[in-house]
Write an enzyme that holds these catalytic residues in place. Structure first.
Site, PDB file in Angstrom:
ATOM      1  CB  THR A   1      -0.963  -0.001   1.212  1.00 17.44           C
ATOM      2  OG1 THR A   1      -1.683   1.222   1.234  1.00 17.44           O
ATOM      3  CG2 THR A   1      -0.229  -0.148   2.532  1.00 17.44           C
TER       4      THR A   1
ATOM      5  CB  SER B   1      -3.713   2.389  10.619  1.00 22.55           C
ATOM      6  OG  SER B   1      -3.502   1.496   9.523  1.00 22.55           O
TER       7      SER B   1
ATOM      8  CE1 TYR C   1      -4.053  -3.247   5.118  1.00 28.34           C
ATOM      9  CE2 TYR C   1      -4.096  -0.847   4.958  1.00 28.34           C
ATOM     10  CZ  TYR C   1      -3.984  -2.090   4.357  1.00 28.34           C
ATOM     11  OH  TYR C   1      -3.780  -2.181   3.000  1.00 28.34           O
ATOM     12  CG  HIS C   2      -1.804   2.053   6.409  1.00 30.73           C
ATOM     13  ND1 HIS C   2      -2.959   2.552   6.952  1.00 30.73           N
ATOM     14  CD2 HIS C   2      -1.952   2.180   5.062  1.00 30.73           C
ATOM     15  CE1 HIS C   2      -3.772   2.972   5.989  1.00 30.73           C
ATOM     16  NE2 HIS C   2      -3.180   2.761   4.825  1.00 30.73           N
TER      17      HIS C   2
ATOM     18  CE  LYS D   1      -1.312  -4.338   2.416  1.00 32.43           C
ATOM     19  NZ  LYS D   1      -1.953  -5.590   1.986  1.00 32.43           N
TER      20      LYS D   1
ATOM     21  CB  VAL E   1     -14.204  16.689   4.234  1.00 28.05           C
ATOM     22  CG1 VAL E   1     -12.762  17.177   4.369  1.00 28.05           C
ATOM     23  CG2 VAL E   1     -14.610  16.630   2.771  1.00 28.05           C
TER      24      VAL E   1
HETATM   25  P1  NAD Z   1     -11.134  -7.264   0.666  1.00 29.23           P
HETATM   26  O1  NAD Z   1     -11.305  -7.253   2.132  1.00 29.23           O
HETATM   27  O2  NAD Z   1     -12.301  -6.931  -0.185  1.00 29.23           O
HETATM   28  O3  NAD Z   1     -10.565  -8.690   0.193  1.00 29.23           O
HETATM   29  C1  NAD Z   1      -9.597  -9.402   0.899  1.00 29.23           C
HETATM   30  C2  NAD Z   1      -9.929 -10.882   0.762  1.00 29.23           C
HETATM   31  O4  NAD Z   1      -8.922 -11.643   1.434  1.00 29.23           O
HETATM   32  C3  NAD Z   1     -11.270 -11.243   1.409  1.00 29.23           C
HETATM   33  O5  NAD Z   1     -12.055 -11.981   0.502  1.00 29.23           O
HETATM   34  C4  NAD Z   1     -10.878 -12.073   2.630  1.00 29.23           C
HETATM   35  O6  NAD Z   1     -11.831 -13.054   2.946  1.00 29.23           O
HETATM   36  C5  NAD Z   1      -9.536 -12.665   2.192  1.00 29.23           C
HETATM   37  N1  NAD Z   1      -8.646 -12.991   3.326  1.00 29.23           N
HETATM   38  C6  NAD Z   1      -8.266 -12.182   4.347  1.00 29.23           C
HETATM   39  N2  NAD Z   1      -7.453 -12.850   5.191  1.00 29.23           N
HETATM   40  C7  NAD Z   1      -7.298 -14.099   4.681  1.00 29.23           C
HETATM   41  C8  NAD Z   1      -6.595 -15.254   5.102  1.00 29.23           C
HETATM   42  N3  NAD Z   1      -5.877 -15.264   6.222  1.00 29.23           N
HETATM   43  N4  NAD Z   1      -6.663 -16.374   4.343  1.00 29.23           N
HETATM   44  C9  NAD Z   1      -7.394 -16.395   3.199  1.00 29.23           C
HETATM   45  N5  NAD Z   1      -8.098 -15.331   2.758  1.00 29.23           N
HETATM   46  C10 NAD Z   1      -8.046 -14.195   3.487  1.00 29.23           C
HETATM   47  O7  NAD Z   1      -9.911  -6.285   0.346  1.00 29.23           O
HETATM   48  P2  NAD Z   1      -9.531  -5.559  -1.026  1.00 29.23           P
HETATM   49  O8  NAD Z   1     -10.068  -4.183  -0.996  1.00 29.23           O
HETATM   50  O9  NAD Z   1      -9.852  -6.452  -2.167  1.00 29.23           O
HETATM   51  O10 NAD Z   1      -7.955  -5.461  -0.850  1.00 29.23           O
HETATM   52  C11 NAD Z   1      -7.131  -6.525  -1.316  1.00 29.23           C
HETATM   53  C12 NAD Z   1      -5.677  -6.213  -1.044  1.00 29.23           C
HETATM   54  O11 NAD Z   1      -5.319  -5.000  -1.695  1.00 29.23           O
HETATM   55  C13 NAD Z   1      -5.353  -6.021   0.429  1.00 29.23           C
HETATM   56  O12 NAD Z   1      -4.124  -6.638   0.713  1.00 29.23           O
HETATM   57  C14 NAD Z   1      -5.241  -4.530   0.597  1.00 29.23           C
HETATM   58  O13 NAD Z   1      -4.319  -4.222   1.602  1.00 29.23           O
HETATM   59  C15 NAD Z   1      -4.746  -4.097  -0.767  1.00 29.23           C
HETATM   60  N6  NAD Z   1      -5.178  -2.737  -1.103  1.00 29.23           N
HETATM   61  C16 NAD Z   1      -6.509  -2.424  -1.215  1.00 29.23           C
HETATM   62  C17 NAD Z   1      -6.889  -1.121  -1.543  1.00 29.23           C
HETATM   63  C18 NAD Z   1      -8.324  -0.702  -1.657  1.00 29.23           C
HETATM   64  O14 NAD Z   1      -8.578   0.516  -1.839  1.00 29.23           O
HETATM   65  N7  NAD Z   1      -9.297  -1.610  -1.590  1.00 29.23           N
HETATM   66  C19 NAD Z   1      -5.896  -0.155  -1.745  1.00 29.23           C
HETATM   67  C20 NAD Z   1      -4.551  -0.505  -1.613  1.00 29.23           C
HETATM   68  C21 NAD Z   1      -4.200  -1.806  -1.295  1.00 29.23           C
HETATM   69  N1  USQ Z   2     -11.231  10.172   4.480  1.00 31.17           N
HETATM   70  C1  USQ Z   2     -12.087  11.248   4.654  1.00 31.17           C
HETATM   71  N2  USQ Z   2     -13.411  10.986   4.699  1.00 31.17           N
HETATM   72  C2  USQ Z   2     -13.938   9.738   4.564  1.00 31.17           C
HETATM   73  C3  USQ Z   2     -13.058   8.656   4.368  1.00 31.17           C
HETATM   74  C4  USQ Z   2     -11.706   8.909   4.334  1.00 31.17           C
HETATM   75  O1  USQ Z   2     -11.650  12.394   4.772  1.00 31.17           O
HETATM   76  O2  USQ Z   2     -15.155   9.592   4.626  1.00 31.17           O
HETATM   77  C5  USQ Z   2      -9.781  10.403   4.401  1.00 31.17           C
HETATM   78  C6  USQ Z   2      -8.956   9.619   5.413  1.00 31.17           C
HETATM   79  O3  USQ Z   2      -8.846  10.329   6.640  1.00 31.17           O
HETATM   80  C7  USQ Z   2      -7.636   9.461   4.691  1.00 31.17           C
HETATM   81  C8  USQ Z   2      -8.026   9.395   3.218  1.00 31.17           C
HETATM   82  O4  USQ Z   2      -9.349   9.925   3.138  1.00 31.17           O
HETATM   83  O5  USQ Z   2      -6.847  10.585   4.882  1.00 31.17           O
HETATM   84  C9  USQ Z   2      -8.039   7.988   2.656  1.00 31.17           C
HETATM   85  O6  USQ Z   2      -8.832   7.180   3.505  1.00 31.17           O
HETATM   86  P1  USQ Z   2      -9.526   5.829   2.957  1.00 31.17           P
HETATM   87  O7  USQ Z   2     -10.422   5.318   4.024  1.00 31.17           O
HETATM   88  O8  USQ Z   2     -10.097   6.069   1.617  1.00 31.17           O
HETATM   89  O9  USQ Z   2      -8.251   4.903   2.719  1.00 31.17           O
HETATM   90  P2  USQ Z   2      -7.262   4.203   3.743  1.00 31.17           P
HETATM   91  O10 USQ Z   2      -7.794   4.116   5.108  1.00 31.17           O
HETATM   92  O11 USQ Z   2      -5.925   4.845   3.580  1.00 31.17           O
HETATM   93  O12 USQ Z   2      -7.207   2.726   3.199  1.00 31.17           O
HETATM   94  C10 USQ Z   2      -7.554   2.346   1.850  1.00 31.17           C
HETATM   95  C11 USQ Z   2      -7.737   0.839   1.839  1.00 31.17           C
HETATM   96  C12 USQ Z   2      -6.419   0.175   2.235  1.00 31.17           C
HETATM   97  C13 USQ Z   2      -5.305   0.674   1.333  1.00 31.17           C
HETATM   98  C14 USQ Z   2      -5.227   2.192   1.332  1.00 31.17           C
HETATM   99  C15 USQ Z   2      -4.276   2.722   0.277  1.00 31.17           C
HETATM  100  O13 USQ Z   2      -8.766   0.470   2.757  1.00 31.17           O
HETATM  101  O14 USQ Z   2      -6.550  -1.233   2.122  1.00 31.17           O
HETATM  102  O15 USQ Z   2      -4.089   0.143   1.783  1.00 31.17           O
HETATM  103  O16 USQ Z   2      -6.517   2.732   0.976  1.00 31.17           O
HETATM  104  S1  USQ Z   2      -3.385   4.125   0.848  1.00 31.17           S
HETATM  105  O17 USQ Z   2      -4.329   5.108   1.366  1.00 31.17           O
HETATM  106  O18 USQ Z   2      -2.628   4.636  -0.255  1.00 31.17           O
HETATM  107  O19 USQ Z   2      -2.537   3.640   1.928  1.00 31.17           O
END
Ligand code: NAD
Ligand code: USQ
Length: 479
Positions: free
Chosen positions: A230, A265, A267-268, A271, A340
């Site tokens: 990410t 976070s 989560y982050h 990664k 926002v």
């Molecule tokens: P999502 O939650 O929709 O999908 C993740 C899938 O992984 C789910 O189907 C879940 O059941 C499966 N999973 C989780 N833990 C598991 C485990 N231990 N074993 C097997 N399956 C498991 O998420 P997404 O939005 O599709 O994101 C996918 C990937 O992309 C993530 O790694 C996320 O960090 C990354 N990513 C997503 C975004 C975004 O905006 N959605 C942005 C940047 C990075």
């Molecule tokens: N934000 C708002 N209002 C909202 C939602 C979000 O102002 O209603 C702001 C947040 O505070 C943040 C930004 O928008 O500053 C992005 O937030 P987000 O919820 O859209 O994204 P984030 O939490 O960063 O996570 C998402 C995905 C995650 C992925 C990440 C990419 O859930 O899996 O890793 O985007 S990145 O942001 O580049 O790290």
């Protein structure tokens, strides 16, 4: 939580449009990070009690073939002396938002695809009382529908990749040439709900990825790992963000080093830990890996998910799993002010889900070398939250929507006004043709949100997880 999903099964439909479900293995792996929420516990049963003693379930799908064309630039085949066979791609997390779209896209491009997923994401929805805006079919129905429309088979392995025995079986039976790893807990707010969710997130993500690395080393050492990282790993430094590495001169000496990470976070941070483990195993074991540091994804439709309503992808708009632009479109559609957070100067990289699938395809078609830890920044444009609110307001007005914006006290700890300039040229050099956020795309995303607006639960829109108020006590009330 993973222990609730310890039973696993493998579904491997034969080319003759039949799918045979192997009996669910009864071995149960206890995961050390159980989350003790009685109220939420729900065991996912992969078979009904009536089916307990049946060894095989045959699912027939009619095979009306409809194949969408594939670009000439990318070959989904690997040659083996005189023969050439389709590349096998395992998609971990293939039932999720990015994973489902990617699985269909690669299958359509004639890759042989297997989905590995624990379905834990569907469980999170049940636990927290959330729902995708779009109705999503079960993974079994999705795959059957795909087979009936295209004649193409997607294998399915249901289980938790933190369970190494399960992962071993999936690797040995499928023998992947590439693994695309989306299978993580991916919400920053989810990881900040309480101690147990923080621990779950880091255990699930870090141990899952470590298991994938060991599985590649043991069973498929030529296999290319394409791992979803990410952009948030880098944080928001006051200098340009490079693609993975930065060359630094310090006290007269120069070196190229991993770009500094400042995740914000649990989560982050998971990664960042993953990236370190992958980089180390590339060096130590010669694993070939590409880390795709993806920005925030928006949109819902891809060429393949549009083919049938049962292939429809999920679209999250709630305060835990919904991401900025998707949330704003749904908020505009239901007349909720755009949320926002804070000053709204938070700037991030964004990309259309159609570009997510394209980038993954490019990474697979151009694999990293053995021992190489390659990092690509995967986004196409950067916007501040205020920019997004402005774009949605303008697009909404064109559709007759009265779009207002509100400033919500920021539930996160993050810079609200900052410098941001992240490089993202490597995927473009490999051939990425981006879908930029034009008026027409926003119109179609907004129209999509309007189409489903009656399903919106407005209670789920406001953020409910605070970075500062996270505590050790499990939160068992609905979010
Ligand atoms: P999502 O939650 O929709 O999908 C993740 C899938 O992984 C789910 O189907 C879940 O059941 C499966 N999973 C989780 N833990 C598991 C485990 N231990 N074993 C097997 N399956 C498991 O998420 P997404 O939005 O599709 O994101 C996918 C990937 O992309 C993530 O790694 C996320 O960090 C990354 N990513 C997503 C975004 C975004 O905006 N959605 C942005 C940047 C990075
Ligand atoms: N934000 C708002 N209002 C909202 C939602 C979000 O102002 O209603 C702001 C947040 O505070 C943040 C930004 O928008 O500053 C992005 O937030 P987000 O919820 O859209 O994204 P984030 O939490 O960063 O996570 C998402 C995905 C995650 C992925 C990440 C990419 O859930 O899996 O890793 O985007 S990145 O942001 O580049 O790290």
């Amino acid at each position: 939580m993973a222990h609730l999903l310890s039973a696993y099964c493998t579904v491997n439909p034969s080319p003759l449009t039949k799918a045979y479900y192997k009996p669910v293995d009864q071995r149960s792996t206890i995961c050390h990070n159980s989350i003790p929420f009685r109220r939420y516990e729900s065991h996912i049963s992969l078979r009904s009690p009536k089916e307990k003693h049946q060894r095989h379930h045959i699912i027939c799908a009619s095979a009306a073939h409809k194949v969408v064309s594939q670009p000439d630039s990318v070959s989904p085949h690997i040659s083996n002396g005189s023969t050439s066979k389709p590349k096998k791609v395992m998609i971990i997390g293939g039932d999720g938002y990015c994973g489902w779209a990617t699985a269909l896209h690669l299958s359509n491009k004639n890759y042989e695809v297997a989905i590995v997923d624990s379905l834990v994401r569907r469980l999170f929805d049940h636990q927290l009382g959330l729902n995708s805006l779009t109705p999503i079919a079960s993974i079994h129905d999705r795959i059957r529908r795909w087979k009936s429309l295209t004649g193409k088979t997607i294998q399915l392995h249901i289980g938790d990749i933190c369970d190494f025995e399960f992962l071993t079986e999936a690797f040995k039976s499928f023998e992947p040439d590439a693994v695309v790893h989306f299978g993580e807990q991916r919400s920053a707010p989810y990881s900040m709900i309480d101690r147990s969710r923080a621990v779950f997130t880091q255990h699930n993500n870090v141990i899952g990825t470590l298991n994938v690395l060991f599985a590649i080393k043991e069973f498929s050492n030529e296999c290319h790992l394409v791992k979803l990282g990410t952009m948030g790993e880098y944080g928001t430094p006051n200098i340009d963000i490079e693609e993975g590495y930065i060359t630094i001169t310090h006290n007269g000496r120069t070196d190229t080093l991993p770009y500094p990470k400042q995740a914000s976070s649990f989560y982050h941070l998971s990664k960042v830990h993953d990236s370190n483990n992958i980089a180390f195993t590339c060096k130590a074991w010669g694993i070939r890996a590409t880390d795709l540091n993806q920005g925030v994804v928006y949109g819902v439709r891809t060429d393949e998910t549009e083919m049938h309503e049962e292939l429809c992808n999920r679209l999250d708009y709630d305060g835990v799993f919904g991401t900025a632009l998707n949330r704003f479109c749904v908020q505009a559609a239901v007349g909720h002010p755009l949320t926002v957070y804070g000053k709204g100067g938070q700037t991030r990289g964004y990309l259309d889900i159609r570009d997510t699938v394209q980038c993954v395809e490019l990474a697979i078609a151009n694999p990293a070398n053995p021992g190489e830890f390659r990092v690509f920044n995967q986004f196409t444009e950067q916007f501040s939250v205020n920019d997004l609110a402005g774009l949605v307001t303008t697009a909404g007005k064109k559709l007759g929507l009265d779009v207002q914006t509100m400033s919500v006290p920021n539930p996160r700890v993050e810079a609200e006004e900052h410098y941001y300039n992240a490089k993202h040229t490597k995927l473009v050099e490999l051939g990425l043709r981006p879908h930029l956020l034009s008026d027409s795309l926003l119109d179609s995303l907004l129209n999509f949100a309007v189409q489903f607006r009656d399903s919106v639960d407005k209670q789920q829109i406001m953020p409910s997880v605070s970075w500062k108020k996270i505590g050790a006590k499990p939160r068992t009330v609905a979010i």
